[in-house]
Design a protein around this motif. Sequence first.
Motif, PDB file in Angstrom:
ATOM      1  N   TYR A 119      18.596-140.522 -64.546  1.00 37.01           N
ATOM      2  CA  TYR A 119      17.760-140.718 -63.363  1.00 37.01           C
ATOM      3  C   TYR A 119      17.409-142.190 -63.135  1.00 37.01           C
ATOM      4  N   ARG A 120      17.484-143.028 -64.145  1.00 31.62           N
ATOM      5  CA  ARG A 120      17.193-144.462 -63.943  1.00 31.62           C
ATOM      6  C   ARG A 120      18.219-145.094 -63.017  1.00 31.62           C
ATOM      7  N   GLU A 121      19.516-144.786 -63.255  1.00 32.49           N
ATOM      8  CA  GLU A 121      20.554-145.319 -62.371  1.00 32.49           C
ATOM      9  C   GLU A 121      20.387-144.768 -60.960  1.00 32.49           C
ATOM     10  N   VAL A 146      15.727-142.424 -47.058  1.00 38.17           N
ATOM     11  CA  VAL A 146      14.904-142.353 -45.844  1.00 38.17           C
ATOM     12  C   VAL A 146      13.653-141.531 -46.093  1.00 38.17           C
ATOM     13  N   LYS A 147      13.805-140.418 -46.810  1.00 40.47           N
ATOM     14  CA  LYS A 147      12.660-139.548 -47.053  1.00 40.47           C
ATOM     15  C   LYS A 147      11.633-140.215 -47.962  1.00 40.47           C
ATOM     16  N   THR A 148      12.088-140.887 -49.012  1.00 44.52           N
ATOM     17  CA  THR A 148      11.147-141.531 -49.944  1.00 44.52           C
ATOM     18  C   THR A 148      10.399-142.681 -49.293  1.00 44.52           C
ATOM     19  N   ILE A 149      11.104-143.482 -48.501  1.00 44.35           N
ATOM     20  CA  ILE A 149      10.425-144.615 -47.856  1.00 44.35           C
ATOM     21  C   ILE A 149       9.475-144.133 -46.778  1.00 44.35           C
ATOM     22  N   ALA A 150       9.878-143.111 -46.025  1.00 42.12           N
ATOM     23  CA  ALA A 150       9.010-142.602 -44.968  1.00 42.12           C
ATOM     24  C   ALA A 150       7.739-141.986 -45.531  1.00 42.12           C
ATOM     25  N   LEU A 151       7.860-141.281 -46.682  1.00 39.40           N
ATOM     26  CA  LEU A 151       6.688-140.654 -47.298  1.00 39.40           C
ATOM     27  C   LEU A 151       5.950-141.587 -48.241  1.00 39.40           C
ATOM     28  N   GLY A 152       6.530-142.760 -48.528  1.00 32.46           N
ATOM     29  CA  GLY A 152       5.865-143.708 -49.422  1.00 32.46           C
ATOM     30  C   GLY A 152       5.813-143.224 -50.856  1.00 32.46           C
ATOM     31  N   LEU A 153       6.889-142.636 -51.364  1.00 34.52           N
ATOM     32  CA  LEU A 153       6.906-142.057 -52.702  1.00 34.52           C
ATOM     33  C   LEU A 153       7.661-142.960 -53.665  1.00 34.52           C
ATOM     34  N   ARG A 154       7.299-142.872 -54.932  1.00 33.22           N
ATOM     35  CA  ARG A 154       8.028-143.510 -56.021  1.00 33.22           C
ATOM     36  C   ARG A 154       8.729-142.412 -56.823  1.00 33.22           C
ATOM     37  N   VAL A 155      10.047-142.349 -56.675  1.00 33.27           N
ATOM     38  CA  VAL A 155      10.789-141.253 -57.266  1.00 33.27           C
ATOM     39  C   VAL A 155      10.727-141.307 -58.791  1.00 33.27           C
ATOM     40  N   THR A 156      10.649-142.503 -59.357  1.00 30.93           N
ATOM     41  CA  THR A 156      10.659-142.634 -60.820  1.00 30.93           C
ATOM     42  C   THR A 156       9.482-141.911 -61.456  1.00 30.93           C
ATOM     43  N   GLU A 157       8.314-141.902 -60.784  1.00 29.58           N
ATOM     44  CA  GLU A 157       7.128-141.273 -61.358  1.00 29.58           C
ATOM     45  C   GLU A 157       7.323-139.764 -61.553  1.00 29.58           C
ATOM     46  N   PHE A 158       8.101-139.118 -60.685  1.00 34.60           N
ATOM     47  CA  PHE A 158       8.309-137.676 -60.813  1.00 34.60           C
ATOM     48  C   PHE A 158       9.212-137.360 -62.013  1.00 34.60           C
ATOM     49  N   PHE A 159      10.201-138.216 -62.253  1.00 33.30           N
ATOM     50  CA  PHE A 159      11.093-137.971 -63.382  1.00 33.30           C
ATOM     51  C   PHE A 159      10.405-138.247 -64.722  1.00 33.30           C
ATOM     52  N   HIS A 160       9.394-139.135 -64.717  1.00 31.33           N
ATOM     53  CA  HIS A 160       8.694-139.435 -65.969  1.00 31.33           C
ATOM     54  C   HIS A 160       7.960-138.217 -66.517  1.00 31.33           C
ATOM     55  N   ASP A 161       7.585-137.280 -65.632  1.00 35.09           N
ATOM     56  CA  ASP A 161       6.887-136.081 -66.110  1.00 35.09           C
ATOM     57  C   ASP A 161       7.797-135.210 -66.986  1.00 35.09           C
ATOM     58  N   ARG A 163      10.886-141.314 -72.473  1.00 33.95           N
ATOM     59  CA  ARG A 163      11.417-142.390 -71.619  1.00 33.95           C
ATOM     60  C   ARG A 163      12.857-142.754 -72.026  1.00 33.95           C
ATOM     61  N   SER A 164      13.671-141.722 -72.198  1.00 35.67           N
ATOM     62  CA  SER A 164      15.064-141.962 -72.566  1.00 35.67           C
ATOM     63  C   SER A 164      15.921-142.316 -71.360  1.00 35.67           C
ATOM     64  N   GLY A 165      15.430-141.992 -70.154  1.00 36.50           N
ATOM     65  CA  GLY A 165      16.189-142.272 -68.949  1.00 36.50           C
ATOM     66  C   GLY A 165      17.074-141.129 -68.510  1.00 36.50           C
TER      67      GLY A 165
END
Length: 807
Positions: free
Chosen positions: A103-105, A40-55, A60-62
């Motif tokens: 984090y990919r799963e 709910v929080k990610t969709i409401a804020l329009g965020l892509r969670v994957t981009e934060f974990f890539h930092d 890119r091991s996942g």
Amino acid sequence: MVVSVESLPNSNPNLYNSTSMTSSLDDQTIIRLAEEKIRVKTIALGLRVTEFFHDFDRLRSGYVTASQFKRCLDTNLRLQLSPAEEELLFRKYDLKHDGTICYREFCDVINRKYPETTITPYPENFTNAAPPYLNSWRSTRHIGTQDESERLQNVLQRIAIYCKQRGIDVLTTMEQYDKHKMGEITDSQFYRAFAGPQLTEAEMTLLRDKYSDPGKPGLINYLNFVQDLNKFSRTNESTLPTTDSTNIEQTPIVGVEEKAEQRSIQEISDKIRIATFKYGIRISDFFKDYDKLRSGIITEGQFESALSLSVQKQACLNMNDIKKLTEYYRRPDGRIYYKEFIDRMENAFNIPELEKKPLTQVYRPGQGLLSRPLNTNLTPDEEDRVSQILSTIIEKVHKRRLVLFPFFKPYDRSKAFTRACTKHQFGRVLRTLDLIPSPFDFNILCKKFEDRETGDINYALFCQMTEQDFVAIKVESEQEFQFERARIDEEQKREKLKIKIDTSNVNMNDLMGRIRHHVLTNRIRVKEFFEDFDPLRLGTISQARFIRVLASLGLTGLDGIPLTEAQMYALCDYYRHPDQHDLIIWKQFEQDVESVFTLSDLEKAPNVQVSPQPIYEMPTTGTPNWSNIDPFNKEELHQAMEIWKIKCEQRRIDIVQPFKQFDRHNRGHVTRLQFRQCLAIAGLSYTQKELEAVEAAFIDDNGFHYRRFVEWIQPRRIEPLRYNILQQELKNLNKQRIPPEIKSLTSIQDVLQKIKGQVYRRRIRLNEWLKDHDKLNCGRMSFDTFRRAINPCQLELTESELSLLED
């Protein structure tokens, strides 16, 4: 699909913050609720969670560490997870059992729209989606009593039907006041943006109490309001086809009269004219908001919306009247030509462009003609009964010397003095003055003085009929007013002043041919002249502007084609718009004329053969046809021309120079007297018959065409094209044999030694010659470029030596 706030099971934020509730649930439920909270929080804020974990995952091991996983959720989503929820999430996504989190799963589960394990023919019931609007999960105030809840549902249903029928987008209207996209606006902004039906103050207060934010006083959550309206709209759509016909008849629809009165277009138009004139409504401003380009055309929904907002309340129109007007002004393409409607409504008691007609007398309606009339739908028995009731009241008023108007006036101050009151207020005043009749007679009396549209009682007319000296409305002697009379009189005056021009003798083919010839010879772009008068690029202009553009094209001057007035009007009639007769389709005229240069859309038809331009050239008007010349004159003509031709060849006479001395503007024509003077200067003798025959053959409307005469006497020698000759010479030159090489060197060392000797003796700097052909200074160039660069040095190398050097 818009989901209502109250239908979401997980829309309450307190559900996630309660530790006591999570302690009583099993592990799978706690994990599911935690994932739902994050989703709910990610969709409401329009965020892509994957981009934060890539930092944190450069390779890119996942996988990331537990501390990095927690930092991403706390920093970017700002969620407060309980220790139990964090421990269960770490345990679920620790796939390797080494302390790292996959984090990919986790992102796949968060971004998944449907549950992976639930298979059903109705997947929309199991959608993993947050509410569609920002902050729309915030709860609204609770309406206490059952009566208030039913009233609220009734109000929402009325608003939903009203907005659905008129195509009103409530969300877009209210979002204009929400600059920061918070999902909330103030009370005053909510009242200003409300575009529904007319509600009472109590109903608006009920809406405000329902959707106000408990934590922020003075702010209203309009997103919840919009979602509830959408819920009622879907409910009405789903229940309407399944209801019984009897229920449909019993259920009133907002905006449509229960017993619709069938009015004609003329009656509806008259009501709108009176309303616009009485209240000073500029209905054009409401329509122009939907027509940004001022084209005069809008859609059907926009026409109904503008008409409802502008004059529906003042003219007491129902939806049947609006639909009938829409059908009347609809164009073949489904859109509405509102410009014609506005002209008819706003010019009911006026004449357009009155500033140009200062002596025109404008007809105004007489005094009292536009006031509220009495109800004339009473039966004869009811009319007799009303007369008896009024006579009784008049007798009491005269005996007691009552003045009725001051008793009614206090009930009219809150409505801007409309001289009307409600039925209850009317009976209250009569009861106070002891003038009220029996209930049956009172209903008949109210029926006589009530307004059929609003139901209010016209107490001013009642006072005028009961009091002897009181005058509320003074009606002039004229009983009927024709709304179109002023315009009809003006049009009749125009028709009398209009001069009818006969265009039957105009040959359109010859006229268009001469216009094309004029455009071709002068290289005129017709489109550029018309676009100055058509800023919206509609392809149509008025008739006066069309004639003005023809004059600017040179079609009325001395150097162009002097078109007559009949030819001008013939062109206007030929290119007149089929629906709007006051407009000319200049785009079609431009395409017909500019076809002399090329054809349009040639890229779509590559096999089309374009006609040569000389076929569009036409002789000057009045040029005689030599095939129709009298045989005796033709013999005299040929005899004179042959004699003059021989004399000019024998004596080397340049007959062109005398004509050019008289033709200062190089028009190619001279007068008849100037032609005879030129013959005398050139020394060419003639007889009277020969002179008349020559003049008859070469004189047109512009004078004597001496250029045709000179071409006949001294024809120009046609020179062959030099390009073909040069091509043949090059072919012959290339066919020559290359001379054999004499004592050519065969060793690369000898060739280089020969070049060194030339460079030393002649002081040649090869680098300067080669550098000009190497723009990038890469030290390489092609074979052809190398030969082109070294040839100017004149190193005296043969073909074989150059080939050896290149190899």
